[in-house]
Design a protein around this motif. Structure first.
Motif, PDB file in Angstrom:
ATOM      1  N   UNK A 169     -21.951 -13.248   0.547  1.00 29.53           N
ATOM      2  CA  UNK A 169     -21.657 -14.550  -0.044  1.00 29.53           C
ATOM      3  C   UNK A 169     -22.543 -14.792  -1.261  1.00 29.53           C
ATOM      4  N   UNK A 170     -23.792 -14.375  -1.184  1.00 24.90           N
ATOM      5  CA  UNK A 170     -24.688 -14.493  -2.335  1.00 24.90           C
ATOM      6  C   UNK A 170     -24.143 -13.669  -3.507  1.00 24.90           C
ATOM      7  N   UNK A 171     -23.699 -12.449  -3.229  1.00 23.01           N
ATOM      8  CA  UNK A 171     -23.134 -11.609  -4.285  1.00 23.01           C
ATOM      9  C   UNK A 171     -21.925 -12.275  -4.931  1.00 23.01           C
ATOM     10  N   UNK A 172     -21.055 -12.852  -4.100  1.00 22.33           N
ATOM     11  CA  UNK A 172     -19.853 -13.498  -4.640  1.00 22.33           C
ATOM     12  C   UNK A 172     -20.220 -14.642  -5.574  1.00 22.33           C
ATOM     13  N   UNK A 173     -21.254 -15.408  -5.193  1.00 23.60           N
ATOM     14  CA  UNK A 173     -21.685 -16.502  -6.052  1.00 23.60           C
ATOM     15  C   UNK A 173     -22.338 -16.001  -7.336  1.00 23.60           C
ATOM     16  N   UNK A 174     -23.065 -14.891  -7.265  1.00 25.17           N
ATOM     17  CA  UNK A 174     -23.642 -14.310  -8.482  1.00 25.17           C
ATOM     18  C   UNK A 174     -22.539 -13.831  -9.424  1.00 25.17           C
ATOM     19  N   UNK A 175     -21.477 -13.238  -8.875  1.00 19.79           N
ATOM     20  CA  UNK A 175     -20.349 -12.833  -9.711  1.00 19.79           C
ATOM     21  C   UNK A 175     -19.719 -14.047 -10.396  1.00 19.79           C
ATOM     22  N   UNK A 176     -19.580 -15.143  -9.637  1.00 21.02           N
ATOM     23  CA  UNK A 176     -19.014 -16.362 -10.217  1.00 21.02           C
ATOM     24  C   UNK A 176     -19.932 -16.936 -11.290  1.00 21.02           C
ATOM     25  N   UNK A 177     -21.244 -16.878 -11.061  1.00 14.51           N
ATOM     26  CA  UNK A 177     -22.191 -17.339 -12.068  1.00 14.51           C
ATOM     27  C   UNK A 177     -22.046 -16.541 -13.358  1.00 14.51           C
TER      28      UNK A 177
END
Length: 261
Positions: A169-177
């Motif tokens: 989930x952290x990775x997904x948010x970093x991709x979105x950032x």
């Protein structure tokens, strides 16, 4: 009005670049599309180009098997990064670095110019947003873009202490950032509700203060590297002296008042 008509014709980009000038024509994005960095490069930029190819392939459904040509000068999209350092390419993003880029797209090819890897990363995200379906297939409109951030600190906070979030989930948010050019990841790792980072010196912090959900040191290093590859700084937060109930479950002798915690 004329302003509304112009806005309707301009591409949908987020955030809106500083300068956008459209031109007649389009660049086809098909099975022959390719991208390459010209001149010097580093591991961060090479990794970004590979992710870019995979993303455009997913967007279009076109497997781009030849997307990284051996002759960079013949690539459909040429990336010129003036500030690429020599070395392993593990440099951490720094606040205030030059994140500007210039993107020019014409029917016969595209060129992305940036002073640093950070600028090149932002330009690749903009190009990916420009890929749209057209009457004859996927395409990018002919365009000239000059862009730089208005604010040096553009952050997002995840509170993993109060609400546990796995690494995925952290990775997904970093991709979105990265997609919208945010560059600071504020990682809230401890509060009353949980201590979420592995400590080898004080292991009861995560053993008794985390309900079993915490990031190992390998997880922490992975997330920092994952963010760095996307031009994002990681700022961890460990609350103290308040908001430390999760600390005191394992180490009540450090508390100013008796427990239980």
């Amino acid at each position: 009005t004329a302003a509304h008509a112009a806005a309707a014709q301009s591409p949908s980009l987020m955030p809106l670049p500083v300068k956008v000038e459209t031109a007649p024509g389009r660049l086809a994005v098909d099975g022959s599309f390719s991208v390459a960095a010209t001149g010097s490069t580093d591991l961060r930029l090479e990794s970004a180009l590979n992710r870019f190819v995979a993303r455009v392939s997913r967007q279009t459904g076109i497997p781009m098997l030849t997307a990284r040509p051996p002759d960079a000068g013949r690539a459909t999209l040429r990336v010129e990064c003036a500030g690429v350092p020599s070395g392993p390419g593990t440099e951490d993003p720094s606040l205030g670095e030059d994140e500007s880029y210039q993107l020019d797209v014409a029917p016969d090819g595209a060129r992305l110019k940036a002073a640093t890897v950070a600028g090149a990363l932002h330009g690749l995200e903009t190009f990916a947003q420009l890929v749209v379906p057209g009457a004859e297939g996927f395409q990018v409109p002919a365009i000239h873009i000059e862009d730089r951030p208005r604010f040096p600190w553009r952050g997002l906070m995840l509170d993993a202490s109060r609400h546990w979030m796995p690494v995925e989930v952290v990775e997904r948010n970093l991709d979105a950032m990265a997609a919208v050019k945010l560059n600071v990841f504020h990682w809230h790792l401890s509060d009353d509700q949980g201590f979420r980072a592995e400590s080898r010196r004080f292991p009861r912090l995560q053993q008794l203060g985390s309900d079993g959900n915490f990031y190992t040191q390998a997880d922490l290093r992975h997330v920092v590297a994952y963010a760095r590859d996307r031009g994002i700084r990681v700022v961890p937060e460990f609350d103290m002296p308040g908001h430390t109930n999760s600390w005191l479950v394992g180490y009540p002798e450090l508390a100013s008042v008796p427990g239980p915690y």
